[in-house]
Design an enzyme around this catalytic site. Structure first.
Site: not given
Ligand code: PRP
Ligand code: URA
Length: 242
Positions: A140, A237
């Protein structure tokens, strides 16, 4: 999800004629008095080109992100208050200069924001650092607050809020709400950011008109997953795990 058309401009050293400079996409122009975009210099554009490249390996991503972060911290410090300060030089002459006024703290939005802490420490020795752990829901894009740990006297300090990515703006807005709930006046919050979307800038700058944002680049928009485009992917990441 708007997609701004980012301007393509000649970018190069001043001594070169316009028709001898290469062209590059530069930051989307935003019209908020409380938002500063770093000058779109050849150096900055070249550094951004490295970290945006999907094939840049982690070591280079970290090294070149750190160089951009250093530029952001140096510019951010220009937005803190100073007072006149006269010093005497070794040859006995006065120099009328400036010194910083007021105490500061860095506050990183974990995880990616922690990547900006060293750049701040490199410029501000022994700076106090607070942490706010906010994570976006992957489906979301709604931010969720998990944890915060801030210096006790945070309300008396100027806060340099650190997060390299401003996408929907939800995480940064939540972090400012945490700081305000601890007594930090909105006007003493300076948000340092590597890459922003126009949507994120609009949400943040209009919700907190007396806070300041210093960013390296405002991109074109957000994709259907609320990732910044063209962007650089997932900063956390690429900096920590990829
Ligand atoms: C990223 C980024 C910001 C946030 C931006 O963090 O570092 O905190 O998303 O998105 P928003 O403006 O839409 O809120 P993420 O939650 O993915 O966690 P990470 O730092 O662990 O990568
Ligand atoms: N977080 C990131 O790391 N990248 C984006 O594009 C959006 C949120």
């Amino acid at each position: 999800m708007t997609e701004e058309v980012a301007p393509v401009k000649c970018v190069g050293p001043e001594y070169r004629a316009e028709d001898q400079k290469p062209t590059a996409t530069v930051s989307t122009v935003v019209n908020y008095d409380n938002v500063t975009v770093l000058p779109q210099t050849p150096q900055l554009i070249a550094l951004l080109s490295i970290i945006r490249n999907h094939s840049t390996a982690r070591g280079d991503f970290v090294f070149y992100s750190n160089r951009i972060i250093r530029l952001l911290v140096e510019e951010g410090l220009n937005h803190l208050p100073t007072v006149s300060h006269t010093v005497t030089t070794p040859v006995g002459r006065p120099y009328d200069g400036l010194s910083f006024q007021g105490k500061i703290a860095g506050v990183s939005i974990m995880r990616a924001g922690e990547a900006m802490e060293q750049g701040l420490r490199d410029c501000c020795r022994s700076v106090r650092i607070g942490k706010i752990l906010i994570q976006r829901d992957e489906e979301t894009a709604q931010p969720k607050l998990f944890y915060d740990k801030l210096p006790e006297d945070i309300a008396d300090r100027w806060v340099l809020l650190l997060d390299p990515m401003l996408a929907t703006g939800g995480s940064a807005i939540m972090a400012v709400d945490v700081l305000k709930s601890r007594g930090v006046p909105e006007e003493r919050i300076l948000f340092l950011n590597v890459l922003a979307s126009p949507e994120g800038i609009k949400s943040f700058a209009s919700k907190f008109p007396t806070s300041r944002v210093v960013t390296a680049f405002v991109d074109e928009g957000l994709d259907e997953k609320n990732y910044i485009i063209p962007g650089l992917g997932d900063f956390g990441d690429r900096y920590y795990t990829r």
